[in-house]
Design an enzyme around this catalytic site. Structure first.
Site, PDB file in Angstrom:
ATOM      1  CE  LYS A 194      24.559  19.312  -6.459  1.00  0.00           C
ATOM      2  NZ  LYS A 194      24.967  20.417  -7.258  1.00  0.00           N
ATOM      3  CD  GLU A 214      26.535  20.290 -10.489  1.00  0.00           C
ATOM      4  OE1 GLU A 214      27.227  21.316 -10.334  1.00  0.00           O
ATOM      5  OE2 GLU A 214      25.516  20.071  -9.819  1.00  0.00           O
ATOM      6  CD  GLU A 249      26.116  21.554  -3.053  1.00  0.00           C
ATOM      7  OE1 GLU A 249      25.862  22.659  -2.542  1.00  0.00           O
ATOM      8  OE2 GLU A 249      25.747  21.262  -4.194  1.00  0.00           O
ATOM      9  NE  ARG A 255      14.783  33.032   1.643  1.00  0.00           N
ATOM     10  CZ  ARG A 255      14.803  33.555   0.419  1.00  0.00           C
ATOM     11  NH1 ARG A 255      14.233  32.911  -0.576  1.00  0.00           N
ATOM     12  NH2 ARG A 255      15.407  34.694   0.157  1.00  0.00           N
ATOM     13  CG  HIS A 302      49.979  18.503 -17.230  1.00  0.00           C
ATOM     14  ND1 HIS A 302      51.183  18.623 -17.904  1.00  0.00           N
ATOM     15  CD2 HIS A 302      49.058  18.226 -18.187  1.00  0.00           C
ATOM     16  CE1 HIS A 302      51.000  18.447 -19.204  1.00  0.00           C
ATOM     17  NE2 HIS A 302      49.704  18.217 -19.406  1.00  0.00           N
ATOM     18  CB  CYS A 321      17.991  35.186   6.463  1.00  0.00           C
ATOM     19  SG  CYS A 321      19.681  35.470   6.989  1.00  0.00           S
ATOM     20  CD1 TRP A 349      23.948  29.964   5.884  1.00  0.00           C
ATOM     21  CD2 TRP A 349      24.377  31.890   4.850  1.00  0.00           C
ATOM     22  NE1 TRP A 349      25.135  29.820   5.227  1.00  0.00           N
ATOM     23  CE2 TRP A 349      25.434  30.988   4.592  1.00  0.00           C
ATOM     24  CE3 TRP A 349      24.428  33.160   4.297  1.00  0.00           C
ATOM     25  CZ2 TRP A 349      26.536  31.328   3.801  1.00  0.00           C
ATOM     26  CZ3 TRP A 349      25.526  33.500   3.507  1.00  0.00           C
ATOM     27  CH2 TRP A 349      26.563  32.595   3.283  1.00  0.00           C
ATOM     28  CG  ASN A 400      17.530  37.734   3.261  1.00  0.00           C
ATOM     29  OD1 ASN A 400      18.699  37.393   3.453  1.00  0.00           O
ATOM     30  ND2 ASN A 400      16.871  37.438   2.156  1.00  0.00           N
ATOM     31  N   GLY A 401      20.002  39.981   4.411  1.00  0.00           N
ATOM     32  CA  GLY A 401      20.937  40.788   3.624  1.00  0.00           C
ATOM     33  C   GLY A 401      22.124  41.193   4.480  1.00  0.00           C
TER      34      GLY A 401
HETATM   35  C1  AGP Z   1      24.680  24.025  -5.920  1.00  0.00           C
HETATM   36  O1  AGP Z   1      24.362  22.705  -5.537  1.00  0.00           O
HETATM   37  C2  AGP Z   1      24.931  24.924  -4.758  1.00  0.00           C
HETATM   38  N1  AGP Z   1      23.883  24.877  -3.805  1.00  0.00           N
HETATM   39  C3  AGP Z   1      25.367  26.315  -5.139  1.00  0.00           C
HETATM   40  O2  AGP Z   1      26.633  26.200  -5.745  1.00  0.00           O
HETATM   41  C4  AGP Z   1      24.458  27.100  -6.128  1.00  0.00           C
HETATM   42  O3  AGP Z   1      24.472  26.485  -7.391  1.00  0.00           O
HETATM   43  C5  AGP Z   1      25.034  28.524  -6.274  1.00  0.00           C
HETATM   44  O4  AGP Z   1      24.990  29.150  -5.021  1.00  0.00           O
HETATM   45  C6  AGP Z   1      24.281  29.361  -7.312  1.00  0.00           C
HETATM   46  O5  AGP Z   1      22.943  29.506  -6.908  1.00  0.00           O
HETATM   47  P1  AGP Z   1      21.877  30.095  -7.970  1.00  0.00           P
HETATM   48  O6  AGP Z   1      21.800  29.120  -9.115  1.00  0.00           O
HETATM   49  O7  AGP Z   1      20.602  30.187  -7.201  1.00  0.00           O
HETATM   50  O8  AGP Z   1      22.389  31.437  -8.428  1.00  0.00           O
END
Ligand code: AGP
Length: 610
Positions: free
Chosen positions: A487, A483, A490, A27, A506, A2, A74, A100-101
């Protein structure tokens, strides 16, 4: 994760808080709220959805006041509803808290408070905090002592901003979630990171775990949990204002993709000596012996940073001949791993606040292991708890989908790999110089790859009706395939899978049909003829093929496919180039579907909860 903002000074707080929340929105953005106080009263405004909704609501009834706190959420406990939006208050609506937490013991605290007659209006863990502060104040202690007593009851991670109607000050409390103070002229800020403070203040103070800051318009004081004064370093603010504007791009992600020639230069700056070709990492100088003699190299991370760790594990083991592996932080932490005390653990994180990784680092250190950090955000929790490390200096990454952090992480880990290999003698001086020269040429080659943007845009438009996509690669192309899949998933919400190309036969090949495009990475870093076999298998089943391969590659010319070429470079560097078409593909796939590139549903930029 957050976003928290606080302001106390000589200006109207409301608009300042909302502007700050807009800069923290990456955030978390499922709901937001502010509360503003003047000498006589305090008022709260909250809304579901983006900060823009809060701004519109606040404009209808702008409460006056020169101090206040704000929060963009969040959701962890409680659905994204207005009643669960922060700040949360005590029953008298005098004490407000933004958090936040995650509080791990909130249920037992809530039970205790309910038995004492406290009633709750939200489903959040946070709401126990203002009630506890109220309870301790009612026992006759002052607000600071009440906050200290409250904090002593809490278990979990928290960054707090606290405001009390009757006190001309704010409080900030840090334990596991980041908080930074902005030191202005007759005004002070609290923030979750430096971004909202850029252009507002010159100096900042990063709070440390256990700190409780009492903040007034022209002064602040930091205490520990025993109410003793502690001193914290005052820093010059780290980022430049232009870093947090879109600079004419439609989205931060688009800007950050096209900023990669520059961010890579920034990451390299001052780290390759022109005199003697040495690669220099200042943060490792006092620990180079530990790195040089490491019996294993273990990359621990999450998400995109994990993929950078996978690429590094392939490259380190290949050229340094030291056993190397990458592992998800969350899986590593809970399998009760044996820690190699003579190895090194490399914690990779853009935000430096990822809770899964923080917990893994704490485990490794408790077991006597050594942890090196590779982090983008200076002053972040991971950059401060690791034994030593490297800041990647890629500049603020605002888009939730990580792009430039991946290429900078991969570049710096490649530099570290060849530096270590040269020192260990597993790389000749000539090989080292050759790769070093390729590294210096990477920004130009990234610029060249970006010229495929129109082709990628066209491809994404042709695939706008596809709901599944397969990404395939071998060797260092395999983590890049993962990766590319992440991308796409997400931000476009299209289901995608990254897979080792050879594993196709497989089972996964059963998925191949005309509605499931396969994006195949086939670069010099891998066994091209083996990949050719996999591509033939796809073609034989009528699957659509997109190839990402080196510009002079022609072994696939007999197979119908869409070709995206990347410039030739050394195999350990190809992931930096081959990732870029996949970033663009994901970006255009979102735009063509009319979805939100920078703030995809259900996500936040950094995940500060396990
Ligand atoms: C990547 O596009 C994502 N937003 C997510 O997987 C991110 O890489 C992951 O949460 C790790 O974040 P960090 O590199 O800030 O630790």
């Amino acid at each position: 994760m957050c976003g928290i903002i606080g302001y106390i000074g000589n200006k109207e707080a409301g608009d300042i808080l909302i502007e700050g929340l807009q800069k923290l929105e990456y955030r978390g953005y499922d709901s937001a709220g502010i509360c503003v106080a003047d000498e006589k009263s305090i008022s709260r405004t909250r809304s579901v959805g983006k900060v823009e909704s809060l701004k519109e609501k606040f404009a209808l009834n702008k409460h006056k006041g020169t101090r206040g706190i704000g929060h963009t959420r969040w959701a962890t406990h409680g659905a994204p509803l207005e009643k669960n939006a922060h700040p949360h208050s005590d029953l008298e609506e005098k004490i407000y808290v933004a958090h936040n937490g995650v509080l791990e013991n909130y249920k037992e605290l809530k039970d205790i408070l309910q038995k004492k007659g406290y009633t709750f209006t939200s489903d959040t863990d946070t709401e126990v905090i203002p009630h506890l502060i109220n309870m301790y104040k009612a026992e006759g202690v002052n607000i600071k002592e009440a906050i200290i007593k409250t904090v002593k009851c809490l278990t979990g991670a928290y960054g707090l901003a606290v405001i009390d109607k009757d006190e001309e000050c704010l409080y900030a409390v840090k334990n596991g979630s980041p908080l930074v103070l902005g030191i202005g002229d007759g005004e002070m800020y609290i923030s979750s990171d430096e971004i909202p403070l850029i252009g507002k203040v010159e100096n900042t103070v990063f709070l440390s775990d256990g700190d409780i800051a009492e903040i007034r318009a022209s002064e602040y004081q930091i205490f520990d949990i025993n109410n003793f004064i502690v001193e914290r370093e005052v820093n010059e603010i780290q980022n430049e204002a232009e870093n947090i504007s879109k600079e004419g791009f439609a989205y931060f992600m688009e800007k950050e993709i096209f900023n990669q020639p520059q961010s890579i230069k920034d990451s390299m700056r001052g780290r390759i000596s022109k005199d003697n070709n040495e690669i220099i990492f200042g943060g490792l100088m006092d620990h180079w012996g530990k790195v040089q003699n490491a019996t294993s190299i273990n990359f621990i991370a999450c998400g995109t940073s994990y993929h950078a760790g996978m690429v590094a594990a392939y490259n380190f083991e290949n050229i340094t001949r030291v056993s190397s592996r990458a592992e998800y932080a969350s899986e590593f932490l809970y399998r009760h791993p044996v820690i190699d005390k003579s190895g090194i653990y490399v914690a990779i994180s853009q935000s430096g606040e990822t809770k899964d990784l923080l917990s893994a680092i704490e485990y490794i250190k408790k077991e006597g292991g050594t942890v090196m950090g590779l982090v983008n955000v200076v002053g972040s929790s991971i950059s401060r708890i690791t034994d030593f490390g490297i800041h990647i200096h890629a500049g603020p990454e605002i888009g939730v989908a990580s792009t430039k952090a991946f290429t900078s992480q991969t570049l710096l880990l490649s530099m570290l790999a060849i530096k270590l290999a040269k020192d260990k003698g597993t790389l000749t001086k000539e090989e080292y110089i050759g790769i070093k020269n390729e590294i210096l040429d990477i920004p130009r080659k990234i610029q060249k790859v970006l010229s495929c943007n129109d082709d990628i845009k066209k491809l994404a438009e042709e695939h706008s009706d596809k709901n599944n996509t397969l990404f395939l690669g071998r060797g260092v192309d395999y983590p890049v395939a993962l990766e590319g899949a992440l991308k796409l998933k997400e931000i476009s919400y299209v289901h995608a899978e990254g897979y080792p190309a050879a594993e196709l036969k497989h089972g996964v090949i059963a998925l191949i049909d005309k509605d499931m495009p396969s994006i195949v990475l086939a670069t010099k870093g891998t066994n091209i003829n083996k990949v050719l076999g996999n591509v033939e298998e796809i073609n034989a089943r009528g699957g659509e093929i997109v190839m990402i391969s080196d510009e002079d590659q022609d072994v696939f010319s007999h197979i119908p496919h869409t070709r995206i070429s990347i410039p030739n470079t050394h195999p350990i560097l190809t992931p930096i180039l081959s990732a870029i078409p996949l970033q663009l593909y994901a970006y255009h796939s979102v735009v063509v579907r009319g979805r939100n590139v920078d703030q995809p549903r259900n996500l936040a930029k950094s995940v500060t909860v396990e």
